[in-house]
Design an enzyme around this catalytic site. Structure first.
Site, PDB file in Angstrom:
ATOM      1  N   HIS A 237      -0.477   5.388 -15.287  1.00 20.89           N
ATOM      2  CA  HIS A 237      -0.643   5.420 -14.092  1.00 20.89           C
ATOM      3  C   HIS A 237      -0.267   6.295 -12.164  1.00 20.89           C
ATOM      4  O   HIS A 237      -0.144   7.759 -13.016  1.00 20.89           O
ATOM      5  CB  HIS A 237       0.384   4.873 -13.900  1.00 20.89           C
ATOM      6  CG  HIS A 237       0.055   3.411 -15.004  1.00 20.89           C
ATOM      7  ND1 HIS A 237      -0.790   2.285 -14.592  1.00 20.89           N
ATOM      8  CD2 HIS A 237       0.537   2.813 -16.449  1.00 20.89           C
ATOM      9  CE1 HIS A 237      -0.807   1.542 -15.211  1.00 20.89           C
ATOM     10  NE2 HIS A 237       0.078   1.211 -16.724  1.00 20.89           N
ATOM     11  N   CYS A 285      -4.498   6.012 -10.382  1.00 23.04           N
ATOM     12  CA  CYS A 285      -4.415   5.319  -8.864  1.00 23.04           C
ATOM     13  C   CYS A 285      -3.775   5.663  -7.773  1.00 23.04           C
ATOM     14  O   CYS A 285      -2.270   7.388  -8.071  1.00 23.04           O
ATOM     15  CB  CYS A 285      -3.483   4.099  -8.621  1.00 23.04           C
ATOM     16  SG  CYS A 285      -4.520   1.999  -9.657  1.00 23.04           S
TER      17      CYS A 285
END
Length: 404
Positions: A237, A285
């Site tokens: 992440h 991301c």
């Protein structure tokens, strides 16, 4: 005549050439006085798309006659072997004058000893499966080593070098969602890097402090001294300015700043990799914006195997205020936007990256391969994201020469 050949290839050239090759051709044509400064700037500045620039470039050369067209064709063959094959072009035998100029201006280093008697693979047909790594034939390697000696990073002989690559992948987190499908990314990247001649170290489930510790240990490895390059692959992440450790939460951030990675491997802290390519690939991301995802003027069924129902796709985004950072890396998305991962097929970016390395790394330099990946995402659809090349400080072209 060369002008007739080039005219026949015009449409295919416009559709196939990329920006890096256009820039290289412009420099060569300006140096050889085929184009003047005004004509070169007209191509670069007056047209916003690659195809527009390609049209103006080839039309400018065609107007100058057969000799200019022959120089243009020869430069395509030297600048982009894959494009030359796509167009069916051959540079032919260069004139004695060309050889004299090259030999008088560039001192070509001796070829690695292993090249002379090396049995070489054949080039796979373009219609073959692309799920294996295409190898670089010895004649192509020798040609590029001679002609681009001053422009490319040197590679060490296989028997003497100790290439290392590091993969860090976080899948399970204390407070964030599990990154389903990421094991496929690990397996795919590990196989690719091993095929490119790297011994791969894989680390999983690390906090930010753990990732930093692993990176410092890896940077200190003595094998880098006898290596010619390294790859760092980070998958987790992420937020705009860093990659998340397993303990991350909104209340208690656990983030490794991207800038820390570059500090660890810079010339002050990692002398064994001084003047050697250090490639950082980031699947994470960089924000929460989905871009154009699910937006279409005329929805229709797609035959793309990646097109699935929305519930099959997950985002690696988490919530945080973004702070802009610059870094040298190939990132899976643009700043502020998400990267997509299929829960049974892995990350879209990593899958395309592997495919393009397998298909093009035998003939394209590293940034050329990266542009092929970007082109595969050029038309936004259900998997809308745009990989981004950032913080580039390489001074030469990096060719991997798979098989050598």
């Amino acid at each position: 005549m060369a002008d007739k050949v080039l005219k026949d290839k015009r449409r295919l050239f416009v559709r196939s050439v990329d920006m890096g090759t256009i820039n290289g051709l412009l420099d060569e044509l300006f140096e050889k006085r085929v184009l003047n400064h005004e004509e070169m700037e007209r191509v670069r500045c007056a047209h916003s798309t690659v195809m527009d620039q390609a049209r103006v470039l080839i039309d400018s050369v065609l107007r100058k006659g057969p000799n200019a067209c022959q120089i243009f064709i020869s430069n395509i063959c030297n600048e982009d072997i894959h494009l030359a094959q796509t167009l069916g072009l051959s540079s032919g035998s260069p004139s004695g004058n060309d050889h004299t100029k090259l030999d008088s201006q560039v001192e070509v280093p001796s070829l690695p000893a292993f090249v002379e008697n090396m049995p070489g693979p054949t080039i796979p047909d373009s219609e073959e499966s692309t799920d294996t790594l295409k190898l670089c034939p010895p004649e192509t390697f020798v040609k590029m080593y001679k002609e681009k000696a001053e422009e490319i990073y040197p590679i060490k002989e296989r028997k003497d070098r100790t290439r290392l690559a590091l993969i860090i992948c976080n899948i399970e987190f204390d407070h964030l969602s599990t990154r389903d499908g990421a094991e496929l990314d690990i397996a795919g990247m590990e196989s690719l890097l091993e095929g490119l001649g790297y011994s791969v170290v894989v680390k999983r489930k690390l906090t930010a402090k753990g990732m930093e510790s692993v990176l410092r240990e890896f940077a200190a490895r003595p094998e880098h001294k006898s290596s010619d390059s390294t790859f760092l692959v980070l998958m987790s992440h992420g937020i705009l300015n860093g990659i998340c450790g397993t303990a991350h939460s909104v209340e208690n951030p656990d983030v490794l700043a991207y800038d820390t990675i570059f500090q660890i491997f810079n010339n002050r802290h990692c002398l064994n990799l001084k003047d050697k390519p250090k490639v950082i690939i980031i699947q994470a991301c960089r924000g929460e914006n989905p871009g154009e995802l699910w937006v279409s003027d005329s929805p229709k069924a797609s035959t793309d195997s990646w097109t699935h129902q929305p519930l099959m796709l997950q985002s690696d985004a988490i919530h945080k205020v973004h702070v802009e950072k610059d870094f040298i890396a190939f990132c899976s998305s643009t700043p502020h936007n998400v990267s997509w991962r299929h829960i049974t097929k892995g990350s879209l970016f990593i899958a395309q990256l592997i495919t393009c390395f397998q298909k093009y790394s035998w003939c394209c330099h590293l940034e050329g391969v990266f542009r092929k990946v970007q082109q595969s995402f050029e038309k936004p659809d259900v998997k809308a994201q745009m990989p981004t090349i950032e913080r580039v400080s390489m001074t030469r072209y990096f060719y991997l020469f798979p098989g050598h």
